[in-house]
Design a protein around this motif. Structure first.
Motif, short mmCIF file in Angstrom:
data_model
loop_
_atom_site.label_atom_id
_atom_site.label_comp_id
_atom_site.label_asym_id
_atom_site.label_seq_id
_atom_site.Cartn_x
_atom_site.Cartn_y
_atom_site.Cartn_z
N ASN A 13 13.29 -27.76 56.56
CA ASN A 13 13.01 -29.18 56.80
C ASN A 13 12.01 -29.68 55.76
O ASN A 13 10.81 -29.48 55.89
N SER A 14 12.53 -30.35 54.75
CA SER A 14 11.67 -30.86 53.68
C SER A 14 10.77 -31.99 54.17
O SER A 14 9.79 -32.35 53.51
N ARG A 15 11.11 -32.57 55.35
CA ARG A 15 10.33 -33.67 55.89
C ARG A 15 9.30 -33.20 56.92
O ARG A 15 8.71 -34.00 57.63
N SER A 16 9.11 -31.89 57.00
CA SER A 16 8.10 -31.37 57.91
C SER A 16 6.74 -31.95 57.57
O SER A 16 6.37 -32.03 56.39
N PRO A 17 5.96 -32.38 58.57
CA PRO A 17 4.63 -32.91 58.28
C PRO A 17 3.69 -31.88 57.66
O PRO A 17 2.62 -32.23 57.16
N ASN A 42 5.05 -46.89 57.43
CA ASN A 42 5.03 -46.46 56.03
C ASN A 42 4.75 -47.65 55.13
O ASN A 42 5.00 -48.81 55.49
N GLN A 71 14.45 -47.77 52.86
CA GLN A 71 13.11 -47.27 53.17
C GLN A 71 12.92 -47.20 54.68
O GLN A 71 13.39 -48.08 55.41
N THR A 72 12.24 -46.16 55.13
CA THR A 72 12.01 -45.95 56.56
C THR A 72 10.72 -46.63 56.98
O THR A 72 9.67 -46.42 56.37
N ASN A 78 6.21 -44.17 60.10
CA ASN A 78 5.61 -42.94 59.60
C ASN A 78 5.73 -41.89 60.70
O ASN A 78 5.01 -41.94 61.70
N GLU A 79 6.63 -40.94 60.55
CA GLU A 79 6.94 -39.99 61.62
C GLU A 79 5.82 -38.98 61.88
O GLU A 79 5.85 -38.28 62.89
N SER A 80 4.84 -38.91 61.00
CA SER A 80 3.72 -38.02 61.25
C SER A 80 2.61 -38.71 62.05
O SER A 80 1.61 -38.09 62.39
N PHE A 106 19.93 -38.84 59.06
CA PHE A 106 18.55 -38.37 59.00
C PHE A 106 18.36 -37.10 59.83
O PHE A 106 17.24 -36.65 60.04
#
Length: 466
Positions: free
Chosen positions: A80-84, A289, A299-300, A303-305, A453
């Protein structure tokens, strides 16, 4: 110790956990411990102290394995490259190690079982962990996702434990189904990211009512100070596709109150100035974001973190508070970007808020201790009642909740901008254009699902920021 200080002050003494590890782990090793495992309700960031100093803890002493929580994220999270946690120094989200120490953080709500399989070696005197051969992993409890009206399926329950809990489980369900009121519109967090307050205004009005009555009965001299309230969409997809507030039209029950207010915080009130009010709102604006107006690619928005429970929405009676959020600029962060400034217009009763203006804000015991409020706010009420109980009592005294009375005061909006590409956000499977329009949210449109996603089951919406 800020949260629940009134219960703990003078009774409990604590030591910051990184310092405690440096002191006690060597003592444990000297007394013959072979394997030392840290059980830490901590997150993983580069912070050296505080709630999320797990990375510092991993190098502070001789831990062989570490189990974390607090952030409710997945660790390890291979591929998961989107891992926080991706990119943090010393952190390997694929292997599940912090500075070489195997670790696990098993998500939220029992969604995963964290497993660390230790490989041990004995040198004839003592055991030690061969970290190069130790494995960390997460095992999902979900075996089949909900689809086409069929409920989700999970790993089988232990029959013995299920039998022991069955009676209490049924009594609990019966209890939370008790009615407390009626609503003429759905209370939902589906469009909280677009400014909808249908799940927030009732909470804020209940908190304002509670604090105003307290002031009237105990400190009438504060009656000249405006009372604001802060409430967050505690459930807005952060923990999965089913993690949205959804109280449908009709009966409002005790369960509905728990849906609207998830946590067992107690009512607090703080006295602040206008500068601190802006700071509070700046922190909340970190949920979004930064959006580049020149970017043609999608663009998303969210901010998922940044957990949605930190996105405080401020309101006042009669819609007197108004503010705008400029997401074209970087977000404020009390440590990483203290000069960030996204809050542009900030007005109370039509007049720009000045730094030395004074307010009382109804909030909760957790938020009153937020680090960005330390030293700049005064706690003036630490109530014995939970925010949820205050909400329940308020709803019980109201006639049927209406959209005009409890879902239309959109106190904040985005500063207008015209991005070259789409700005999108995810919402629940139940979110539709018709529901958004019913709330008066006319600048969103459903454009697909979240599969691209890796967010199966979500609805995907485009947001018009013009």
């Amino acid at each position: 110790m800020t949260a629940d200080k009134r219960f703990l002050d003078g009774h409990v003494t604590t030591t910051e956990y990184v310092a405690a590890a440096r002191k006690y782990v060597p003592q444990m090793l000297a007394q013959g411990a072979d394997v030392i495992v840290a059980l830490a309700h901590s997150g993983i960031t580069t912070a050296q102290t505080g709630d999320n100093a797990g990375l510092a803890l991993s190098s502070a002493a001789g831990f062989d394995a570490m189990l974390f929580g607090h952030q409710h994220q997945k660790f390890p999270d291979p591929g998961n490259s989107r891992s926080p946690f991706a990119g943090l120094p010393g952190v390997d989200p694929d292997a599940g190690t912090l500075n070489g120490v195997p670790a696990a953080m098993p998500g939220f709500f029992g969604s995963y079982l964290g497993v660390i399989e230790l490989t041990l070696a004995h040198d004839g005197t003592r055991w030690s962990v061969r970290k190069e051969d130790t494995r960390s992993s997460l095992r999902p409890t979900l075996t089949k996702a909900a689809a086409n009206g069929a409920p989700a399926e999970y790993v089988a329950s232990d029959s013995e434990i299920a039998a022991l809990a069955q009676g209490v489980h049924e009594e609990t369900i019966q209890y939370v189904q008790q009615p407390i009121g009626e609503t003429a519109f759905p209370l939902s967090s589906d469009f909280a990211a677009a400014g909808d307050v249908s799940s927030l205004q009732i909470v804020n009005m209940a908190q304002i009512d509670y604090v105003e009555r307290y002031i009237q009965d105990n400190n009438p001299e504060w009656g000249n100070l405006p009372v604001l309230s802060a409430a967050a969409p505690f459930r807005n997809g952060f923990y999965g596709v089913d993690d949205y507030i959804g109280v449908e039209t009709g009966q409002v029950s005790l369960r509905s109150a728990a849906d609207l207010y998830t946590y067992s915080n107690t009512v607090n009130a703080v006295r602040i100035d206008g500068k601190t009010l802006r700071l509070w709102l700046e922190n909340a604006a970190g949920w979004f974001n930064q959006i580049d107006a020149s970017e043609t690619a999608e663009q998303t928005l969210i901010n998922e973190s940044f957990p949605s429970y930190n996105f405080d929405v401020m309101q006042a009676r009669d819609g007197k508070l108004r503010y705008t959020i400029d997401i074209s600029v970087p977000a404020y962060h009390f440590r990483d970007n203290p000069t960030g400034r996204r809050i542009t217009t900030l007005e109370y009763d039509g007049v720009a808020v000045q730094d030395d203006d004074r307010f009382i804000v109804a909030t909760n015991s957790f938020r009153a201790g937020a680090p960005y409020l330390a030293g700049v706010s005064e706690v003036v009420l630490e109530a014995p009642d939970t925010n949820r109980d205050a909400l329940i009592k308020y709803v019980e005294t109201q006639p049927t909740l209406t959209l005009a009375g409890y879902g239309a005061d959109r106190s904040w909006s985005f500063a207008p901008m015209s991005p070259a590409g789409d700005v999108v956000f995810m919402s629940s499977a139940n979110a539709t254009d018709a529901r958004a329009q019913g709330y008066g949210i006319t600048n969103v449109s459903r454009v697909g699902t979240g599969e691209q996603f890796g967010r199966a089951g979500y609805s995907k919406f485009s947001l018009d920021l013009r």
